[in-house]
Write a protein that holds these residues in place. Structure first.
Motif, short mmCIF file in Angstrom:
data_model
loop_
_atom_site.label_atom_id
_atom_site.label_comp_id
_atom_site.label_asym_id
_atom_site.label_seq_id
_atom_site.Cartn_x
_atom_site.Cartn_y
_atom_site.Cartn_z
N ALA A 44 -60.96 47.01 -87.99
CA ALA A 44 -61.01 48.00 -86.70
C ALA A 44 -61.99 49.73 -87.42
O ALA A 44 -62.72 50.47 -86.98
N ARG A 45 -61.32 50.63 -89.13
CA ARG A 45 -61.60 50.96 -89.62
C ARG A 45 -62.91 51.24 -90.26
O ARG A 45 -63.69 52.53 -89.83
N LYS A 46 -63.45 50.03 -90.91
CA LYS A 46 -64.57 49.59 -91.04
C LYS A 46 -65.74 49.69 -90.21
O LYS A 46 -66.88 50.34 -90.31
N SER A 47 -65.28 49.68 -89.40
CA SER A 47 -66.25 49.36 -87.80
C SER A 47 -66.35 50.61 -87.51
O SER A 47 -67.91 50.92 -86.84
N ARG A 48 -65.41 51.82 -87.26
CA ARG A 48 -65.59 52.89 -86.78
C ARG A 48 -66.81 54.12 -87.70
O ARG A 48 -67.60 54.29 -86.87
N ALA A 49 -66.44 53.57 -88.94
CA ALA A 49 -66.98 54.18 -89.84
C ALA A 49 -68.82 53.73 -89.90
O ALA A 49 -69.35 54.98 -89.92
N THR A 86 -67.51 58.67 -95.58
CA THR A 86 -67.66 59.86 -94.54
C THR A 86 -66.61 60.17 -93.52
O THR A 86 -66.13 61.26 -92.47
N GLN A 87 -65.00 59.49 -93.56
CA GLN A 87 -64.38 60.32 -92.82
C GLN A 87 -64.62 59.78 -91.63
O GLN A 87 -63.89 60.80 -90.52
#
Length: 208
Positions: A30-35, A63-64
């Motif tokens: 999910a985090r990678k997808s948002r990034a 990039t955060q």
């Protein structure tokens, strides 16, 4: 028996500590997808969005989802590509140092421009880091003006080199150099767009 029980308990504590420190795959995804989505959205403001996503998607975690961090990564990628191209052109130039004529002059001129580009991109990254470390808005306009000027100049350097190889008998060697420098120009153009995007958002959220 007591020793065995203690060992077993220690083992359980170790396992639980490891499991507790490991982020579930679904959360990582999910985090990678948002990034990735953040990068794709940001790259739409650039002139070469597909190249932008290709170059920056590998740095999604760095990039955060921050325009500042993305601008910094974009400049770093541009600098790395420019340095790599400079190394190639330097090697070519060394092979032509005893050769007179247009080819030698074109390559020498291009190398000078790439060297300038490396210096200006490095200055821009340093200035951006100073801006982040020192904080505050008192020097933001001045520092951002420096960064935009240097990155624009680096883009002009790369474009001038590319133009120097246009309209002439290219040959394989010149065509290779032109292709590499053209890639530098495109990546630097994208970096400038992301720097401008960060600056615009910063100004919009820090209006008096």
């Amino acid at each position: 028996m007591a020793k065995l029980t203690l060992s077993f308990l220690l083992l359980l504590l170790f396992v639980f500590s490891v499991l507790g420190s490991v982020e579930p795959a679904s959360v990582q995804h999910a985090r990678k997808s948002r990034a990735r989505t953040f990068i794709e959205a940001s790259c739409r403001s650039t002139r070469y969005p597909s190249l932008c996503v290709k170059c920056l998607s590998g740095y999604a975690n760095k990039t955060q989802q921050s325009p500042f961090q993305l601008a910094q990564v974009a400049l770093s990628v541009s600098l790395a590509k420019t340095r790599h191209t400079r190394a190639y052109v330097m090697e070519v130039a060394s092979n032509f140092k005893d050769v007179e004529g247009r080819t030698h002059q074109d390559i020498s001129d291009c190398l000078d421009q790439i060297n300038d580009g490396v210096d200006r991109l490095a200055q821009s990254i340093i200035e951006l880091r100073r801006m982040n470390q020192e904080g505050g808005d008192s020097d933001f306009t001045w520092r951002m003006s420096n960064i935009e000027t240097w990155v624009s100049a680096a883009l002009t350097d790369a474009t001038t080199c590319v133009d120097g190889f246009s309209g002439r008998d290219m040959g394989k060697l010149k065509a290779t150099i032109k292709g590499k420098v053209l890639n530098v120009a495109q990546v630097t153009s994208n970096a400038l767009a992301l720097v401008n995007r960060f600056a615009a958002r910063h100004r919009a959220t820090n209006k008096p």
